[in-house]
Write an enzyme that holds these catalytic residues in place. Structure first.
Site, mmCIF file in Angstrom:
data_model
loop_
_atom_site.group_PDB
_atom_site.id
_atom_site.type_symbol
_atom_site.label_atom_id
_atom_site.label_comp_id
_atom_site.label_asym_id
_atom_site.label_seq_id
_atom_site.Cartn_x
_atom_site.Cartn_y
_atom_site.Cartn_z
ATOM 1 N N GLU A 53 0.811 -1.221 0.000
ATOM 2 C CA GLU A 53 0.000 0.000 0.000
ATOM 3 C C GLU A 53 0.850 1.279 0.000
ATOM 4 O O GLU A 53 0.720 2.144 0.859
ATOM 5 C CB GLU A 53 -0.970 -0.020 1.181
ATOM 6 C CG GLU A 53 -2.009 -1.117 1.006
ATOM 7 C CD GLU A 53 -2.966 -1.261 2.167
ATOM 8 O OE1 GLU A 53 -4.171 -1.477 1.915
ATOM 9 O OE2 GLU A 53 -2.539 -1.197 3.329
ATOM 10 N N GLU A 72 -4.580 -9.828 0.188
ATOM 11 C CA GLU A 72 -5.406 -9.680 1.387
ATOM 12 C C GLU A 72 -6.845 -9.943 1.000
ATOM 13 O O GLU A 72 -7.335 -9.380 0.010
ATOM 14 C CB GLU A 72 -5.274 -8.288 2.004
ATOM 15 C CG GLU A 72 -3.888 -7.976 2.553
ATOM 16 C CD GLU A 72 -3.778 -6.561 3.121
ATOM 17 O OE1 GLU A 72 -4.846 -5.967 3.444
ATOM 18 O OE2 GLU A 72 -2.655 -6.054 3.246
#
Length: 1021
Positions: free
Chosen positions: A458, A525
């Protein structure tokens, strides 16, 4: 010239390491083979772990400036444990934030500025050193320090380091002294590195991994890179060793030998003249390949001898032969398409934070193996070296992730806004980012468990991370490269070798796979396991067989990040509990185990969906599909059981050898099934012998089928055609049967009393329920706003009609209810039967135009002494309509208080699907039996109702236990779990408000006579 430390380095991303040695492999050297096998560690290393003197300053200006001097008096300083965190030992405040930076709203900053509020921890330790070896070198290593630190030895500045999660090594040969020495370290909470260490975790500070000295001989193996080149038929291999040595003189030699997993010599000792840089190749025939299923490790031994032939260093290294590659857009291990049944793992412990111990890492690895998890992503930083050794040995696939995250620089409250993203394309950040990749790879490169290097997490996209990915490929072509952030910035799409997504819904994944994709798909994820979650996980795992390019995913995440509020307490605190602002509160509680490593009910589903075999029983036998890629089922028993209404009728244990990837139908002979009742055939695959990670008998996979669903009725204490005595009052309606007395209150809308003799079972009349305590997922998708009418309906329903049939053969009473503002009138009908049972029928007729219905059921309350339950339904752990693939039919029991799952925030929990009967009793077995009539019901029992659960932010905020609340439901919506901030429960697991619902069951008192016999003083005569 002596280098002077400079505080300006803290705010300069181009200064991230001063005097630090280059990164090297994590091999361990011993002075001899005997020393290596003695099991006491290596004498070359001296640990500096332990108790240090410590001083905390709240900011840079108040730190002790000359504390590093040898004569500086630290007698009055505090003491702190190393490894460990400052905040978790009472120095500074804990703070949890997710994507936002911890100074947001406190100071107005842009990278690479450093906050003024910057804790400084000063550490001092005096230690005795025996002295370096002649002509050798002494290296000081810090395995992990958050976030930036300066170090001195004996009053002289040694160096500076950032990158919290990889080692910083310093040459201290010229500074170390025989006898007494003093090491001094100053750790700063914030630096420019904080902008790229914006992980979703507790913002902790300190020397949290090992500190040690290594006395390296003059002849020393600095670095080792072991690779295995397998032939295309995997029948032979080249073992390649790339070594860097320090050579004090000519005439030294290197001896290499190799033993297979059974201890047989594969490469006899081969001697080569030592050189500073060496490339050695050895041919190996028919190697036993390494995989998570069969983690075959070879023992490599490297011996360095000086010119006189004396052994100077012995280096043992365990290696695995395996090949990981992309074939036709699909990732393959040893020629087979791989599927990651994965999980994301933070280093974490409730008391130690990320300073986890070996025992905790071993527990984690064994837990993963026992629950069919075959892969780990090290979110979002490299772990300790020993963790990878455990993964090598026990068999786990690893995505090793670089310490990089800058989430708050480009995403605000879920919205992508990259106006000042770091690192992006900014050359100022390039070297420090690539250095993190170098530090990880050079340390971890010899672990066969690591299949993929990850560029971090991220941090958006850009040229800097693209350069990082290309460095990975150039340095180590034997592995693939992962990075999810290109999803948000496609300019450098080749950064990642696979399409990696977070929290894409199953339909989105399928759309990608159906669009002729260029890359395989991995969910780095998925299944945000916050609170009562993991619903609908099977919608992902079902894609494995349908789409070759779908190669699995990694659950977010493994362990709740919650902190024990004090050393003696089991009470856990989350963000905001420590006065920390800003905070993201409980959002760090998204593990499938608690912060104390206790399993939550979500594990049941994970294990079931990740199991390595499909087991499908039928009346003629059992179909066993071995989903393993490399191992047969020869180390497993196939155990089948025939159950009648939950009780064992017959069983058999078979040895079945199904090859990897194979399917076989195993015929079995069942006994006659003449008795009335529900027959269920269950089958388990269980280990025949002990493994590293489980005892013999451990269940690996399970399957079941219902062969006959006709169930015998269970009459109450009355007898057929028994006389019933009816009392018709003005406001109450009583019925006396041979086994009990019942009373129905017209004013209060239901069964107000059910007695045996004078022993009362009903606390208050049952109430219709349309509302469940909100889960974390419910709150995240604003369930309360959208569905509030049903909460109001549960709270404020009123009786609008009562019909009593007092004098028929089986008297009954029917209540009709109005719900505030809703055009629907549900009913509840009670009928007292001559079979000794009270028959209950609740109906919801359905109505158009209303929001989805969370639940439809009837809620009973009993006194708190009825504190245990037993039921026949799905279990043993809680399950829901979208989370029941891991559950099985059976008779299970528990305590009412223990039925509240250990979610960090109280919420809906304890539900059981497919319940045929449920009994709620006291310690002596007296209580009520609820039995389904027709379709099974959903059953839950807790000491609190939905509103009490919902109003508590922590378990300790729940009111004292003074009652037992029993919920019988026709249907409850699923719990969901694609994410916890807006993803809806999938359509098949919702309840349409226009769809009629019906709940039918009977009630009967049970156990009173036996209870009176066991403890007559507790029961009225």
């Amino acid at each position: 010239m002596t280098l002077k430390p400079d505080l300006a380095w803290l705010a300069d991303p181009e200064v991230f390491a001063v005097n630090r040695l280059v990164a090297v492999s994590d091999h361990i050297s011993y002075p001899s083979k005997d020393a290596a096998t003695a099991g006491r560690g290596t004498v070359f290393r001296q640990s500096l772990n332990g108790e240090w003197s410590f001083h905390l300053a709240s900011n840079v200006s108040t730190r002790p400036a000359e504390f590093f001097l040898r004569n500086f008096d630290v007698a009055d300083w505090d003491r702190i444990a190393v490894p460990g965190y400052m905040q978790l030992q009472g120095f500074g405040d804990n703070q949890y934030v997710n994507t936002q930076y911890p100074w947001d709203g406190v100071e107005e900053l842009r990278p690479p500025q450093v906050p003024k509020a910057n804790l400084v921890g000063s550490y001092v330790r005096d230690f005795s050193f025996s002295g370096p070896m002649d002509g050798g070198r002494v290296v000081l290593t810090f395995d992990g320090v958050e976030t930036a630190f300066y170090v001195w030895l004996n009053g002289v500045f040694v160096g500076y380091g950032e990158d919290s999660f990889t080692p910083s090594r310093f040459d201290v040969t010229s500074l170390i002294e025989d006898g007494e020495n003093r090491i001094a370290v100053q750790v700063f909470q914030r630096s420019s590195a904080s902008w790229i260490e914006d992980q979703d975790f507790w913002r902790l500070t300190g020397i949290f991994r090992d500190v040690w000295l290594e006395s390296q001989p003059a002849l020393h193996l600095d670095d080792l890179f072991v690779t295995t080149d397998l032939s295309d038929d995997f029948d032979s291999a080249q073992l390649r060793l790339e070594m860097k040595l320090r050579l004090p003189e000519e005439g030294a030699s290197v001896t290499v030998s190799l033993k297979d997993p059974d201890g047989r010599v594969v490469i006899a000792p081969q001697v080569t003249d030592a050189m500073e840089e060496m490339q050695l190749r050895f041919h190996v025939e028919k190697p036993d390949l390494w995989s998570a299923e069969a983690p075959n490790l070879y023992d490599l031994e490297i011996v360095l001898k000086d010119a006189s032939g004396t052994v100077v260093e012995f280096i043992p290294e365990r290696t695995g032969f395996r090949r990981f590659e992309m074939i036709d857009k699909v990732m393959h291990l040893n020629g087979k398409r791989i599927v990651f049944n994965g999980i994301n793992r933070h280093d974490f412990d409730a008391r130690r934070g990320r300073a986890v111990t070996y025992e905790q890492m071993l527990w984690d690895v064994r837990f993963f193996k026992q629950n069919n998890i075959n892969a780990v992503r090290t979110c979002h930083y490299p772990n300790q070296p020993v963790f990878y050794r455990l993964c090598d040995e026990y068999g786990l696939y690893v995505i090793d992730e670089a310490n990089l995250e800058s989430h708050g620089s480009w995403q605000k409250d879920g919205k992508v806004e990259p106006s000042w993203v770091v690192p992006g394309d900014n050359p100022q950040w390039r070297e420090c980012v690539i250095d993190r990749a170098i530090s990880m790879v050079e340390r971890d490169k010899n672990h066969p468990s690591i299949l993929i290097w990850s560029c971090g997490n991220e941090a958006y996209g850009g040229s800097v991370i693209y350069d990082m990915s290309n460095w990975f490929r150039k340095r180590d072509p034997s592995r693939l490269v992962h990075y999810e952030g290109v999803f948000h910035d496609r300019r450098y799409n080749d950064t990642s070798d696979m399409e990696s997504r977070m929290y894409a819904k199953p339909q989105e994944v399928e759309a990608y796979l159906n669009d002729n994709p260029a890359k395989p798909f991995v969910l780095c994820e998925y299944m945000h396991a916050m609170g009562n979650s993991c619903g609908g996980m099977h919608l992902y795992t079902d894609l494995v067989d349908r789409y070759p390019l779908y190669q699995g995913g990694f659950i977010w995440d493994y362990i709740d990040q919650a902190i024990a509020t004090d050393p003696e307490s089991d009470r856990l605190g989350y963000g905001g509990d420590f006065g920390d602002r800003p905070s993201d509160y409980e959002f760090s509680a998204d593990g499938i185990v608690t912060a104390f490593r206790e399993m939550t009910p979500k594990v049941q589903e994970v294990k079931g969906l990740y199991q390595p075999a499909d087991i499908i029983p039928d009346a003629g036998g059992i179909t066993l599909r071995n989903k393993n890629l490399f191992v047969s089922t020869d180390n497993s028993h196939l155990v089948w059981q025939l159950m009648l209404d939950g009780s064992l009728v017959a069983s058999e244990e078979l040895v079945v050898d199904v090859p990897a990837g194979g399917t076989r139908h195993i015929p079995i002979k069942l006994p006659n099934m003449d008795a009335e009742g529900e027959y269920v055939l269950q089958a388990s695959l269980c280990l025949r012998s002990e493994t590293l990670w489980a005892e013999a008998g451990h269940e690996v996979a399970f399957g079941e089928t219902v062969l006959s669903a006709a169930r015998a009725s269970k009459p109450g204490d009355g007898v057929a055609a028994a006389n019933l005595n009816v009392v018709r009052g003005d406001l109450n309606f009583g019925v006396e049967a041979p086994g009990f007395k019942a009373m129905f209150a017209e004013v209060y809308g239901g069964l107000s009393s059910l007695k045996v003799k004078d022993y009362e079972f009903i606390r208050r009349p049952p109430r219709l329920t349309f509302w469940r305590a909100m889960t974390d997922n419910d709150r995240g998708r604003k369930h309360g706003f959208d569905l509030a009418v049903w909460q109001t309906a549960s709270l404020y329903q009123k009786i609008v009609g009562v019909e009593v049939d007092a004098y028929s053969n089986e008297p009954s009473v029917c209540y009709r209810f109005a719900l505030p503002g809703l055009p629907v009138e549900p009913i509840v009908n009670y009928r007292v039967g001559r079979d000794g049972l009270i028959h209950v029928h609740a109906e919801y007729p359905g109505a158009e135009g209303l929001p989805i219905l969370p639940i439809f059921g009837l809620q009973f309350t009993m006194d708190a002494r009825f504190d245990r339950f037993r039921y026949y339904g799905f279990g043993p752990d809680e399950n829901y309509c979208d989370r029941m693939r891991g559950a099985r039919l059976g008779i299970f029991n528990g305590t009412v208080a223990g039925n509240l799952a250990k979610y960090l925030v109280p919420q809906e929990s304890g539900n059981r699907m497919g319940t045929r009967f449920a009994e709620v009793t006291d310690e002596n077995g007296a209580g009520l039996r609820f039995e389904a009539e027709g379709a099974p019901f959903e059953f839950g029992v807790l000491p609190w109702n939905a509103f009490e659960l919902e109003n508590a932010l922590r378990p300790e905020e729940l009111p004292p236990v003074y009652r037992t609340v029993i919920t019988l439901a026709a249907k409850q919506m699923g719990v969901g779990g694609d994410d916890s901030w807006g993803a809806p429960v999938h359509e098949p697991y919702l309840i349409s408000s226009s769809e009629p619902q019906s709940l039918k069951f009977s009630i009967a008192p049970i156990g009173i006579e036996e209870a009176r016999r066991l403890n007559p003083s507790q029961y009225f005569a």
